[in-house]
Enzyme design. Structure first.
Site: not given
Length: 567
Positions: A290, A430-432, A437
């Protein structure tokens, strides 16, 4: 993007603004890494990025990846560039010396990956997960697994993936169905399918280390029943494992990076960490990812700004206000200056925040002072989701604004700005996703302790004395947090409605601190225009977000007596 164009700016931010060399030299592992050595490393990194990676940006996008009978062929030049990358030692920049790494501060690796993303986002997807995979294996794998896989991942000789997502589940990892069945020899047999796996199959390296979330037999339902398994593409005996790439996705951008649908058919793997605690091990990888995604946002926005700034310095259109010439450079028009200076303000302030966060990562690991470690951990926990969401959001919208500088020319492929806009969009997902977030920040981290952690962070921001206006905004954020916690007791949905506005408000307060650090060292000609743009065009958004939050909180608080009356 040309990395060398940014060297002087980054050196100023690291050395003069953040005083990074003195801070990392206070940590035992980096005591011998002085500013001169760091400058040499960054100089060589910039040369490599500009000469080996940036030239493949457009060709990689146009050629894309080819899928043939389970094999993925990356664009011409990508494999050679990657082989040169790992053989030169770039993937091991911040790895521990005992693992074959160079033992340098994390912030130097952050600068490298910011440059790589700006120069060629598609290519950079390949090594992007290496550091997270290295940390995951180092801290959670067995000694036997570490002996076999850690040196190869630490050096970058083998690439790694993070296999989380399944077609029916998306970001809801509690619904993962992939299974791992233990075998008498201590291995497991992994069965299931994963989607959206960046670099799940390629020809860049001879092996790929897949880190796969799956369930052991009789595991509890939901996320508490997930375990993590290491599943290599090629087994130790040289045979291909039962890991199959079914297809690669046709995407809006990132054409140089294969996004794969992966199937595990009784694939051989090994447990990483404890049973049913796979998320604990995976989050080591995800949190590192992240921060790097936030840095991708900075790199992509820098790339867009460089293109737009260069075009504005050459293109002539109409007469600018106050100009004597009949046709002016478009950089002389206020509308264009506003666009360019505003994006510059985000890049410069974002760099201070990202580099400070990288320094905090090392302090959290290596400081001899327990209080320092705790404060650094608090910073990273609270600020990482803010960086990921705010900087990737600005990368896409800011790159789109930079495209506007080109007019119609920006919408065609010739100038390359449209590729940056397309490539940047995925970083918000992506990555949450950025919405996840925001929820992570507000619900799981801020409200979980009633806002005390955030209040402490704001009260202990380092640097020069805070201005009255900045103090007012910080106190407004604290007051909003406190009333939000009260209102959420009667309206549990409230934090989920306002999380995006809340994250944005936090980002603006942190950017104001970052610009305060830049101002404290003296602005000069280079920094004065973006500083003014930040004050005029960026920071006023805080008042809008605060008004939205207060209005929604007031509605929730007004609802409480009515609810009690009807009961």
């Amino acid at each position: 993007m040309q990395a060398r164009q940014t060297l002087a700016d980054i050196q100023h931010l690291l050395t003069t603004v953040l005083k990074a060399p003195a801070r990392w030299q206070g940590l035992a592992p980096f005591a011998d890494t002085d500013g001169d050595l760091a400058a040499q490393v960054l100089d060589e990194a910039a040369k490599f990025v500009d000469s080996a990676i940036a030239p493949l940006q457009r060709s990689g996008d146009e050629e894309g990846c080819r899928f043939e009978a389970g094999q993925v062929h990356t664009p011409a030049g990508f494999r050679d560039a990657y082989q040169a990358f790992w053989q030169a030692g770039w993937p091991s920049l911040s790895g521990a010396a005992e693992d074959g790494g160079q033992g340098l501060p994390a912030v130097l690796e952050c600068v490298l990956y910011e440059w790589l993303a700006g120069a060629n986002h598609g290519w950079t997807m390949a090594p992007g997960l290496l550091h997270g995979a290295y940390e995951c294996i180092k801290h959670h794998a067995s000694d036997a697994l570490k002996a076999q896989y850690l040196p190869k991942v630490a050096s970058g000789e083998w690439l790694a993936t993070m296999c989380l997502t399944e077609a029916h589940a998306g970001s809801d990892l509690g619904q993962v169905r992939t299974r791992g069945v233990p075998q008498p020899d201590g291995s497991v047999r992994v069965n299931g399918s994963k989607i959206f796996i960046s670099g799940g199959e390629h020809d860049l390296t001879d092996n790929i280390v897949h880190l796969v979330l799956a369930r052991l037999p009789d595991a509890p339902a939901g996320p508490k029943g997930l375990s993590l398994f290491l599943v290599p593409k090629v087994l130790q005996d040289g045979n291909r494992n039962a890991v199959v790439c079914e297809r690669i996705e046709e995407k809006m951008g990132l054409h140089g990076s294969p996004t794969c649908v992966m199937r595990f058919d009784d694939a051989t793997g090994w447990l990483v960490g404890e049973p049913n605690k796979g998320l604990n091990a995976m989050f080591v990888m995800m949190n590192a990812a992240r921060l790097h995604v936030g840095l991708q946002g900075i790199g992509l926005l820098e790339a867009a700004w460089q293109k737009a700034s260069a075009y504005a310095a050459e293109r002539r259109q109409m007469r600018a206000p106050g100009a004597t010439e009949p046709v002016s450079l478009i950089q002389d028009h206020p509308a264009i200056r506003r666009i360019l200076h505003t994006q510059r303000a985000w890049i410069d302030g974002g760099r201070v925040l990202a580099y400070h966060t990288a320094l905090q990562l090392d302090i959290a690991k290596h400081s001899a002072d327990a209080g320092e470690r705790a404060a650094a951990q608090r910073w990273c926990a609270l600020v990482t989701p803010v960086l990921k969401a705010a900087l990737t959001d600005q990368a896409f919208h800011g790159a789109s604004a930079c495209l506007q500088v080109f007019g119609g020319h920006g919408y065609v492929r010739e100038w390359g700005i449209e590729q940056i806009v397309r490539d940047a969009r995925v970083a918000m997902i992506y990555e949450g996703t950025n919405e996840i977030q925001a929820i992570d920040l507000l619900v799981r981290k801020v409200l979980a302790d009633g806002g005390q952690g955030l209040n402490t962070l704001l009260a202990t921001l380092p640097g020069q004395a805070v201005t009255a206006a900045a103090s007012t905004r910080r106190h407004a954020l604290i007051e909003i947090t406190q009333t939000l916690a009260i209102a959420a007791q009667s309206d549990p949905e409230l934090p989920y409605w306002v999380a995006d506005d809340y994250l944005r408000a936090v980002a603006l307060v942190l950017l104001e601190w970052a610009w305060g650090q830049i101002r404290a060292t003296g602005l000069g000609e280079r920094w004065s225009d973006p500083a003014q743009a930040f004050a005029q065009w960026v920071l006023p958004e805080f008042d809008m977000r605060a008004a939205i939050l207060r209005q929604r909180i007031a509605q929730a608080l007004e609802f409480r007596p009515q609810e009690a009356l009807s009961a």
